[in-house]
Design an enzyme around this catalytic site. Sequence first.
Site, PDB file in Angstrom:
ATOM      1  N   ASN A   9       3.102  -6.157   1.542  1.00  0.00           N
ATOM      2  CA  ASN A   9       2.403  -5.490   2.649  1.00  0.00           C
ATOM      3  C   ASN A   9       1.337  -6.454   3.164  1.00  0.00           C
ATOM      4  O   ASN A   9       0.299  -6.627   2.549  1.00  0.00           O
ATOM      5  CB  ASN A   9       1.766  -4.193   2.107  1.00  0.00           C
ATOM      6  CG  ASN A   9       0.834  -3.539   3.114  1.00  0.00           C
ATOM      7  OD1 ASN A   9       0.872  -3.859   4.306  1.00  0.00           O
ATOM      8  ND2 ASN A   9       0.005  -2.619   2.636  1.00  0.00           N
ATOM      9  N   LYS A  11      -0.509  -6.197   5.688  1.00  0.00           N
ATOM     10  CA  LYS A  11      -1.640  -5.542   6.369  1.00  0.00           C
ATOM     11  C   LYS A  11      -1.910  -6.270   7.696  1.00  0.00           C
ATOM     12  O   LYS A  11      -0.979  -6.781   8.306  1.00  0.00           O
ATOM     13  CB  LYS A  11      -2.862  -5.500   5.450  1.00  0.00           C
ATOM     14  CG  LYS A  11      -2.513  -4.894   4.084  1.00  0.00           C
ATOM     15  CD  LYS A  11      -3.701  -4.591   3.234  1.00  0.00           C
ATOM     16  CE  LYS A  11      -3.209  -4.006   1.910  1.00  0.00           C
ATOM     17  NZ  LYS A  11      -4.303  -3.556   1.051  1.00  0.00           N
ATOM     18  N   HIS A  94      -0.055   4.910   3.780  1.00  0.00           N
ATOM     19  CA  HIS A  94      -0.902   3.986   3.007  1.00  0.00           C
ATOM     20  C   HIS A  94      -2.334   4.531   2.982  1.00  0.00           C
ATOM     21  O   HIS A  94      -2.805   5.098   3.970  1.00  0.00           O
ATOM     22  CB  HIS A  94      -0.862   2.586   3.625  1.00  0.00           C
ATOM     23  CG  HIS A  94      -1.499   1.563   2.743  1.00  0.00           C
ATOM     24  ND1 HIS A  94      -2.861   1.393   2.674  1.00  0.00           N
ATOM     25  CD2 HIS A  94      -0.959   0.688   1.857  1.00  0.00           C
ATOM     26  CE1 HIS A  94      -3.128   0.444   1.783  1.00  0.00           C
ATOM     27  NE2 HIS A  94      -1.990   0.006   1.273  1.00  0.00           N
ATOM     28  N   GLU A  96      -5.089   3.147   3.338  1.00  0.00           N
ATOM     29  CA  GLU A  96      -5.956   2.641   4.407  1.00  0.00           C
ATOM     30  C   GLU A  96      -5.726   3.422   5.693  1.00  0.00           C
ATOM     31  O   GLU A  96      -6.658   3.673   6.461  1.00  0.00           O
ATOM     32  CB  GLU A  96      -5.713   1.134   4.609  1.00  0.00           C
ATOM     33  CG  GLU A  96      -6.310   0.332   3.461  1.00  0.00           C
ATOM     34  CD  GLU A  96      -5.617  -0.985   3.167  1.00  0.00           C
ATOM     35  OE1 GLU A  96      -4.817  -1.462   4.001  1.00  0.00           O
ATOM     36  OE2 GLU A  96      -5.865  -1.540   2.075  1.00  0.00           O
ATOM     37  N   GLU A 166      -0.385   3.849  -5.642  1.00  0.00           N
ATOM     38  CA  GLU A 166      -1.460   2.882  -5.439  1.00  0.00           C
ATOM     39  C   GLU A 166      -2.813   3.554  -5.649  1.00  0.00           C
ATOM     40  O   GLU A 166      -3.352   4.169  -4.715  1.00  0.00           O
ATOM     41  CB  GLU A 166      -1.399   2.322  -4.014  1.00  0.00           C
ATOM     42  CG  GLU A 166      -0.106   1.606  -3.689  1.00  0.00           C
ATOM     43  CD  GLU A 166      -0.296   0.624  -2.554  1.00  0.00           C
ATOM     44  OE1 GLU A 166       0.012  -0.552  -2.750  1.00  0.00           O
ATOM     45  OE2 GLU A 166      -0.777   1.021  -1.478  1.00  0.00           O
ATOM     46  N   GLY A 172      -7.081  -4.156  -3.488  1.00  0.00           N
ATOM     47  CA  GLY A 172      -7.935  -5.204  -2.947  1.00  0.00           C
ATOM     48  C   GLY A 172      -9.206  -5.440  -3.746  1.00  0.00           C
ATOM     49  O   GLY A 172     -10.112  -6.140  -3.294  1.00  0.00           O
ATOM     50  N   SER A 213      -3.865  -4.765  -6.468  1.00  0.00           N
ATOM     51  CA  SER A 213      -4.253  -6.020  -7.130  1.00  0.00           C
ATOM     52  C   SER A 213      -3.146  -6.606  -8.001  1.00  0.00           C
ATOM     53  O   SER A 213      -3.418  -7.159  -9.071  1.00  0.00           O
ATOM     54  CB  SER A 213      -5.544  -5.829  -7.939  1.00  0.00           C
ATOM     55  OG  SER A 213      -6.613  -5.477  -7.075  1.00  0.00           O
TER      56      SER A 213
HETATM   57  P1  PGA Z   1      -3.585  -5.447  -2.861  1.00  0.00           P
HETATM   58  O1  PGA Z   1      -3.057  -4.314  -1.849  1.00  0.00           O
HETATM   59  O2  PGA Z   1      -2.384  -6.007  -3.573  1.00  0.00           O
HETATM   60  O3  PGA Z   1      -4.264  -6.455  -1.981  1.00  0.00           O
HETATM   61  O4  PGA Z   1      -4.533  -4.777  -3.815  1.00  0.00           O
HETATM   62  C1  PGA Z   1      -2.010  -3.457  -2.197  1.00  0.00           C
HETATM   63  C2  PGA Z   1      -1.720  -2.482  -1.071  1.00  0.00           C
HETATM   64  O5  PGA Z   1      -2.663  -1.955  -0.461  1.00  0.00           O
HETATM   65  O6  PGA Z   1      -0.554  -2.223  -0.746  1.00  0.00           O
END
Ligand code: PGA
Length: 255
Positions: A9, A11, A94, A96, A166, A172, A213
């Site tokens: 992903n 983003k 997601h 976010e 997640e 992140g 992460s």
């Molecule tokens: P990350 O994000 O691997 O940067 O923690 C994962 C995600 O939000 O899909």
Amino acid sequence: MRTPIIAGNWKMHKTIEEAVAFVREIRFKLNEIKGVDKVICPPFVALAPVKELLVPTDIGLGAQNMYFEEQGAYTGEISPLMLKGLCQYVILGHSERRAYFGETDEGVNRKIKAAFAHGLTPIVCVGESLEQHEAGQTEEWVSGQVRAALDGLTADQVRSLIIAYEPIWAIGTGKAATGAGANAVIGLTIRGTIADLYDQATAQAVRVQYGGSVKPNNIAEFMSQPDIDGALVGGASLKPDFVEIVRISAEVKGV
Ligand code: PGA
């Protein structure tokens, strides 16, 4: 048996030029790794050029969001009709999008149905916040998100979609969940809820990823868990680390 699936992903990262250069750099190395489904989810504007680059490979392509209507006066939105034929997967719900763009469980459910209506495979994201995690509310919250997301879906649809667990506190932050912790939520809560709603066979058929992460140095811990079928990778999917993550996943699952 569930085929492992690793999705990147991206983003809101990489211009079209950067996306093209990066995919050229990794595509054949990624394609050599067999037995694991590999998916790249760039921003909308890079989907078409990346699609062309992936033609000589078996790497899948996904979008990061989608609206549920086919067309109309929805300024700024992208519809399933537009994605159909362009990509095979779409990330929906997601955290976010839920946090910054007001996505609700009901909207996510409508998007999942729209994806199926147009032959797109949804990657449905669920996960609890740090507060919920610390208050011991993970099971109740994640189970509720799964129930809402799957409302009205057939067992066949559920078997064919992908769920990404997640935990928001792990996204992140560099603080990944433990393999055993993520496996417990996925095995007991997510598969348990699906078994409740449908049956054990459906619960065992659906592929569930861990996300948050994920890096080359911790992917083996997740992939060695029996209920974890792959990962949704954010930050590390922007670098050649992604190829390494897929390679280690194939090794650990012995495919
Ligand atoms: P990350 O994000 O691997 O940067 O923690 C994962 C995600 O939000 O899909």
